[in-house]
Design a protein around this motif. Structure first.
Motif, PDB file in Angstrom:
ATOM      1  N   THR A 156      -3.896 -31.833  26.731  1.00  0.00           N
ATOM      2  CA  THR A 156      -5.762 -30.827  26.932  1.00  0.00           C
ATOM      3  C   THR A 156      -5.632 -30.713  25.700  1.00  0.00           C
ATOM      4  N   ALA A 157      -7.101 -30.787  25.303  1.00  0.00           N
ATOM      5  CA  ALA A 157      -7.124 -30.382  24.235  1.00  0.00           C
ATOM      6  C   ALA A 157      -8.363 -29.180  23.855  1.00  0.00           C
ATOM      7  N   ASN A 158      -7.655 -28.352  23.006  1.00  0.00           N
ATOM      8  CA  ASN A 158      -9.377 -27.165  23.512  1.00  0.00           C
ATOM      9  C   ASN A 158      -9.398 -26.417  22.103  1.00  0.00           C
ATOM     10  N   LEU A 159     -11.259 -26.426  21.961  1.00  0.00           N
ATOM     11  CA  LEU A 159     -11.487 -26.205  20.219  1.00  0.00           C
ATOM     12  C   LEU A 159     -11.980 -24.928  20.551  1.00  0.00           C
ATOM     13  N   GLY A 160     -12.270 -23.725  20.234  1.00  0.00           N
ATOM     14  CA  GLY A 160     -12.543 -22.673  20.432  1.00  0.00           C
ATOM     15  C   GLY A 160     -12.961 -21.910  22.122  1.00  0.00           C
ATOM     16  N   ASP A 161     -13.709 -21.335  22.576  1.00  0.00           N
ATOM     17  CA  ASP A 161     -13.876 -20.683  24.018  1.00  0.00           C
ATOM     18  C   ASP A 161     -14.277 -20.974  25.320  1.00  0.00           C
ATOM     19  N   SER A 162     -14.385 -22.680  25.299  1.00  0.00           N
ATOM     20  CA  SER A 162     -14.256 -23.252  26.342  1.00  0.00           C
ATOM     21  C   SER A 162     -13.227 -23.236  26.983  1.00  0.00           C
ATOM     22  N   GLY A 163     -12.932 -23.961  28.124  1.00  0.00           N
ATOM     23  CA  GLY A 163     -11.611 -24.037  28.098  1.00  0.00           C
ATOM     24  C   GLY A 163     -10.855 -23.728  29.682  1.00  0.00           C
ATOM     25  N   PHE A 164      -9.836 -24.538  30.461  1.00  0.00           N
ATOM     26  CA  PHE A 164      -9.567 -25.158  31.542  1.00  0.00           C
ATOM     27  C   PHE A 164      -8.868 -24.193  32.249  1.00  0.00           C
ATOM     28  N   LEU A 165      -8.726 -24.008  33.682  1.00  0.00           N
ATOM     29  CA  LEU A 165      -7.598 -23.403  34.955  1.00  0.00           C
ATOM     30  C   LEU A 165      -7.236 -24.563  34.893  1.00  0.00           C
ATOM     31  N   VAL A 166      -5.922 -24.433  35.386  1.00  0.00           N
ATOM     32  CA  VAL A 166      -5.136 -24.860  36.776  1.00  0.00           C
ATOM     33  C   VAL A 166      -4.621 -23.884  37.941  1.00  0.00           C
ATOM     34  N   VAL A 167      -5.272 -24.779  38.791  1.00  0.00           N
ATOM     35  CA  VAL A 167      -5.230 -23.779  40.514  1.00  0.00           C
ATOM     36  C   VAL A 167      -4.492 -24.126  41.133  1.00  0.00           C
ATOM     37  N   ARG A 168      -2.858 -23.802  41.540  1.00  0.00           N
ATOM     38  CA  ARG A 168      -2.033 -24.472  42.150  1.00  0.00           C
ATOM     39  C   ARG A 168      -1.438 -23.424  43.126  1.00  0.00           C
ATOM     40  N   GLY A 169      -1.970 -23.559  44.690  1.00  0.00           N
ATOM     41  CA  GLY A 169      -0.831 -22.657  45.954  1.00  0.00           C
ATOM     42  C   GLY A 169      -2.223 -21.472  45.777  1.00  0.00           C
ATOM     43  N   GLY A 170      -3.244 -21.413  45.722  1.00  0.00           N
ATOM     44  CA  GLY A 170      -3.740 -20.174  44.938  1.00  0.00           C
ATOM     45  C   GLY A 170      -4.040 -19.270  43.345  1.00  0.00           C
ATOM     46  N   GLU A 171      -2.774 -19.442  43.090  1.00  0.00           N
ATOM     47  CA  GLU A 171      -2.787 -19.332  42.002  1.00  0.00           C
ATOM     48  C   GLU A 171      -2.602 -19.984  40.360  1.00  0.00           C
ATOM     49  N   VAL A 172      -3.702 -19.524  39.377  1.00  0.00           N
ATOM     50  CA  VAL A 172      -3.112 -20.492  38.291  1.00  0.00           C
ATOM     51  C   VAL A 172      -2.384 -20.928  37.510  1.00  0.00           C
ATOM     52  N   VAL A 173      -1.383 -21.939  37.614  1.00  0.00           N
ATOM     53  CA  VAL A 173       0.071 -22.152  36.665  1.00  0.00           C
ATOM     54  C   VAL A 173      -0.398 -22.451  34.829  1.00  0.00           C
ATOM     55  N   HIS A 174      -2.162 -22.768  34.975  1.00  0.00           N
ATOM     56  CA  HIS A 174      -2.166 -22.957  33.580  1.00  0.00           C
ATOM     57  C   HIS A 174      -3.642 -22.351  33.230  1.00  0.00           C
ATOM     58  N   ARG A 175      -3.844 -22.455  31.461  1.00  0.00           N
ATOM     59  CA  ARG A 175      -4.531 -21.814  31.296  1.00  0.00           C
ATOM     60  C   ARG A 175      -5.111 -21.846  29.808  1.00  0.00           C
ATOM     61  N   SER A 176      -5.606 -22.739  29.485  1.00  0.00           N
ATOM     62  CA  SER A 176      -6.351 -23.036  28.106  1.00  0.00           C
ATOM     63  C   SER A 176      -6.432 -21.621  27.456  1.00  0.00           C
ATOM     64  N   ASP A 177      -6.007 -21.498  25.619  1.00  0.00           N
ATOM     65  CA  ASP A 177      -6.554 -19.942  24.940  1.00  0.00           C
ATOM     66  C   ASP A 177      -6.877 -20.126  24.363  1.00  0.00           C
ATOM     67  N   GLU A 178      -8.095 -19.256  24.065  1.00  0.00           N
ATOM     68  CA  GLU A 178      -8.799 -19.512  23.377  1.00  0.00           C
ATOM     69  C   GLU A 178      -8.895 -18.530  22.141  1.00  0.00           C
TER      70      GLU A 178
END
Length: 307
Positions: A156-178
């Protein structure tokens, strides 16, 4: 609002505003696997205010833009949020974000990228915009997500305040930094007229936050512009994702629509303490309510890939 899916019995084709992607067949959820992985993706969005309900050419919701593309080695998707302040200077903010995403899409389809280097996709696209004979003025945030099919890794590459979540088993396991320079001023790619160079805020694609990690079958990946994250905290998003029981396309599309609709409704609620309002209060501002904004949501499930 716009969200369309059409599919056959064996191979599905997701259609996002004239932007098509042949998707892998739905695979079983959870667990590992030795074969290639792919993304099953559906999208939905809103343009704010007078642009509500209008989808511009090239998968744009208001000043937001997105793309979904496939190459033999990877599935790639991205979102971008055009900076609306350019409208005060007679510039359509959606032109910059839309052109940036269309250029990223073309590079992926031509195979001019390395799956492990999503910043490279942004860099090449931005350089092409800089080299346009007719100057394309504007600014945009950007988030690129790449699934390497054979290695099962997400880059992943995130510039700014858009972003992503990765959810596994009902929990967020990865999240982009704003990424913010200061309150309500995200990192952004920009092209300014010569007389404004050095005055207009502009960041390098290399400033994007980059991550790489393994994914599993059944992982949910939600990629969106700040119109979602400014109006829905993670726990609300997770509640909506609980409705996603399997990886069939209709279910993914319905869930993407449900998330976008709820964010759109909350954006216009004057009594709601949104994440954006809370952030404003943390910065000494007396703010309450949602944040009216363009909203773009791409919802993906990691599934077994079948060509």
């Amino acid at each position: 609002m716009f969200s369309v899916l059409s599919y056959g019995r064996l191979v599905a084709r997701a259609v996002l505003g004239g932007l098509s992607q042949t998707d892998p067949r739905a695979g079983g959820g959870g667990g590992g696997g030795g074969g290639d992985y792919g993304l099953v993706t559906a999208g939905c969005g809103f343009g704010k205010d007078f642009r509500k309900g209008l989808l511009k050419k090239g998968a744009c919701y208001g000043d937001d833009a997105c793309f979904v593309a496939r190459h033999r080695s990877a599935d790639v998707l991205g979102v971008a949020d055009g900076v609306g302040g350019w409208r005060d200077y007679g510039v359509d903010p959606s032109q910059f974000s839309g052109t940036l995403m269309r250029t990223c899409e073309r590079l992926v389809k031509e195979g001019r990228f390395v799956p492990s280097n999503p910043i490279g996709i942004l860099t090449t696209s931005y350089c092409e915009l800089l080299q346009n004979k007719v100057p394309l003025l504007g600014s945009s945030t950007a988030c690129i997500v790449v699934l390497d099919r054979s290695s099962h890794r997400l880059h992943t590459a995130n510039l700014g305040d858009s972003g992503f979540l990765v959810v596994r088993g009902g929990e967020v396991v990865h999240r982009s930094d704003e990424q913010q320079h200061y309150f309500n001023t995200p990192f952004q790619l920009s092209i300014a007229p010569p007389e404004a160079e050095g005055v207009v805020l502009s960041d390098s694609p290399d400033a994007a936050d980059s991550t790489s990690f393994d994914v599993q079958l059944g992982d949910i990946i939600l990629t969106a512009t700040d119109g979602l994250f400014d109006n829905m905290p993670d726990y609300m998003i997770l509640q909506e994702l609980k409705k996603l029981k399997n990886s069939n396309y209709e279910s993914i599309q319905q869930t993407a629509r449900s998330i976008a609709e709820q964010a759109h409704e909350l954006a216009y609620d004057p009594n709601y303490m949104s994440p954006f309002a809370q952030f404003a209060c943390d910065n000494g501002l007396n703010v309450r309510g949602g944040k009216p904004d363009d909203i773009t949501v791409l919802l993906s499930i990691v599934a077994e890939y079948t060509d």
